[in-house]
Design a protein around this motif. Structure first.
Motif, PDB file in Angstrom:
ATOM      1  N   UNK A  74      38.583  63.653  30.210  1.00 13.90           N
ATOM      2  CA  UNK A  74      37.768  63.624  31.434  1.00 13.90           C
ATOM      3  C   UNK A  74      38.235  64.635  32.477  1.00 13.90           C
ATOM      4  N   UNK A  75      39.523  64.661  32.777  1.00 11.81           N
ATOM      5  CA  UNK A  75      40.037  65.556  33.826  1.00 11.81           C
ATOM      6  C   UNK A  75      39.786  67.020  33.470  1.00 11.81           C
ATOM      7  N   UNK A  76      39.980  67.360  32.228  1.00  9.28           N
ATOM      8  CA  UNK A  76      39.739  68.735  31.795  1.00  9.28           C
ATOM      9  C   UNK A  76      38.276  69.125  31.885  1.00  9.28           C
ATOM     10  N   UNK A  77      37.394  68.227  31.480  1.00  7.28           N
ATOM     11  CA  UNK A  77      35.955  68.497  31.584  1.00  7.28           C
ATOM     12  C   UNK A  77      35.543  68.702  33.033  1.00  7.28           C
ATOM     13  N   UNK A  78      36.017  67.812  33.913  1.00  5.52           N
ATOM     14  CA  UNK A  78      35.654  67.917  35.322  1.00  5.52           C
ATOM     15  C   UNK A  78      36.242  69.186  35.940  1.00  5.52           C
ATOM     16  N   UNK A  88      39.876  77.784  41.625  1.00  7.48           N
ATOM     17  CA  UNK A  88      40.975  77.488  40.700  1.00  7.48           C
ATOM     18  C   UNK A  88      41.886  76.378  41.203  1.00  7.48           C
ATOM     19  N   UNK A  89      42.163  76.365  42.496  1.00  7.43           N
ATOM     20  CA  UNK A  89      43.101  75.358  43.011  1.00  7.43           C
ATOM     21  C   UNK A  89      42.525  73.962  42.873  1.00  7.43           C
ATOM     22  N   UNK A  90      41.275  73.769  43.288  1.00  4.71           N
ATOM     23  CA  UNK A  90      40.646  72.449  43.158  1.00  4.71           C
ATOM     24  C   UNK A  90      40.562  72.070  41.681  1.00  4.71           C
ATOM     25  N   UNK A  91      40.197  73.016  40.849  1.00  2.05           N
ATOM     26  CA  UNK A  91      40.117  72.769  39.413  1.00  2.05           C
ATOM     27  C   UNK A  91      41.468  72.320  38.858  1.00  2.05           C
ATOM     28  N   UNK A  92      42.532  73.015  39.239  1.00  6.11           N
ATOM     29  CA  UNK A  92      43.872  72.652  38.765  1.00  6.11           C
ATOM     30  C   UNK A  92      44.310  71.280  39.251  1.00  6.11           C
ATOM     31  N   UNK A  93      43.986  70.951  40.493  1.00  2.00           N
ATOM     32  CA  UNK A  93      44.339  69.629  41.023  1.00  2.00           C
ATOM     33  C   UNK A  93      43.580  68.531  40.295  1.00  2.00           C
ATOM     34  N   UNK A  94      42.304  68.761  40.028  1.00  2.00           N
ATOM     35  CA  UNK A  94      41.500  67.776  39.305  1.00  2.00           C
ATOM     36  C   UNK A  94      42.043  67.593  37.890  1.00  2.00           C
ATOM     37  N   UNK A  95      42.443  68.706  37.280  1.00  2.00           N
ATOM     38  CA  UNK A  95      42.983  68.651  35.919  1.00  2.00           C
ATOM     39  C   UNK A  95      44.328  67.926  35.896  1.00  2.00           C
ATOM     40  N   UNK A  96      45.049  67.997  37.025  1.00  2.00           N
ATOM     41  CA  UNK A  96      46.343  67.338  37.095  1.00  2.00           C
ATOM     42  C   UNK A  96      47.475  68.223  36.647  1.00  2.00           C
ATOM     43  N   UNK A  97      47.232  69.530  36.673  1.00  2.00           N
ATOM     44  CA  UNK A  97      48.276  70.487  36.290  1.00  2.00           C
ATOM     45  C   UNK A  97      48.660  71.330  37.472  1.00  2.00           C
ATOM     46  N   UNK A  98      49.972  71.495  37.721  1.00  2.00           N
ATOM     47  CA  UNK A  98      50.402  72.358  38.813  1.00  2.00           C
ATOM     48  C   UNK A  98      50.001  73.807  38.556  1.00  2.00           C
TER      49      UNK A  98
END
Length: 149
Positions: A74-78, A88-98
């Motif tokens: 789910x996190x990766x899809x979102x 990119x920053x919002x995407x990375x935060x949603x993905x849960x990766x620094x």
């Protein structure tokens, strides 16, 4: 799927109303719409200048709505869905990766803590319309940054 406009994202956030998500563990189910607003409000209180972090907290529940049966991906899809619109920053935060930023680990921790507190502490977090301008600001900033690349 790729979100292309703030209006499309707002529609999805509105669609979260009435959809309940069960927390892993013992937590009671929460309304995704209310959880999104509370998480974003808590992040606004703690980090008032960090609009991207607040927006990441706001949009995370959309993943549950769009990919209800696939919690692992789910996190990766979102993250992929919001990258073009919100950056990119919002995407990375949603993905849960620094990301590359040294503070990214602190940002992820703040996001997780706000999401947990938003589940456990019901309070009036305002209305979704209050976030439309913030979403437009983050999208416009991302669009300008993309034009500079």
């Amino acid at each position: 799927m790729e979100l292309r406009s703030v209006e499309e994202l707002m529609d999805l956030l509105y669609a979260c109303r009435g959809t309940r998500d069960v927390q892993e563990g013992d937590g009671p189910p929460v309304d995704l719409h209310d959880h999104a607003l509370r998480t974003a409000a808590l992040l606004r209180r703690g980090r008032p200048a960090d609009k991207e972090l607040q927006v990441a907290g706001l949009v995370r529940p959309v993943g549950v709505l769009l990919w209800p049966g696939d919690p692992a991906a789910r996190a990766g899809h979102l993250a992929d869905a919001v990258r073009t619109l919100l950056g990119e920053r919002v995407s990375g935060l949603v993905r849960g990766r620094p990301g590359q930023d040294a503070d990214a680990g602190d940002d992820l921790l703040a996001l997780r803590e706000a999401a947990q507190e938003g589940r456990a502490a019901p309070f009036d977090a305002g209305v979704l319309e209050d976030w439309r301008t913030v979403l437009h600001l983050v999208a416009a900033r991302n669009s300008r940054l993309g034009a500079l690349d």
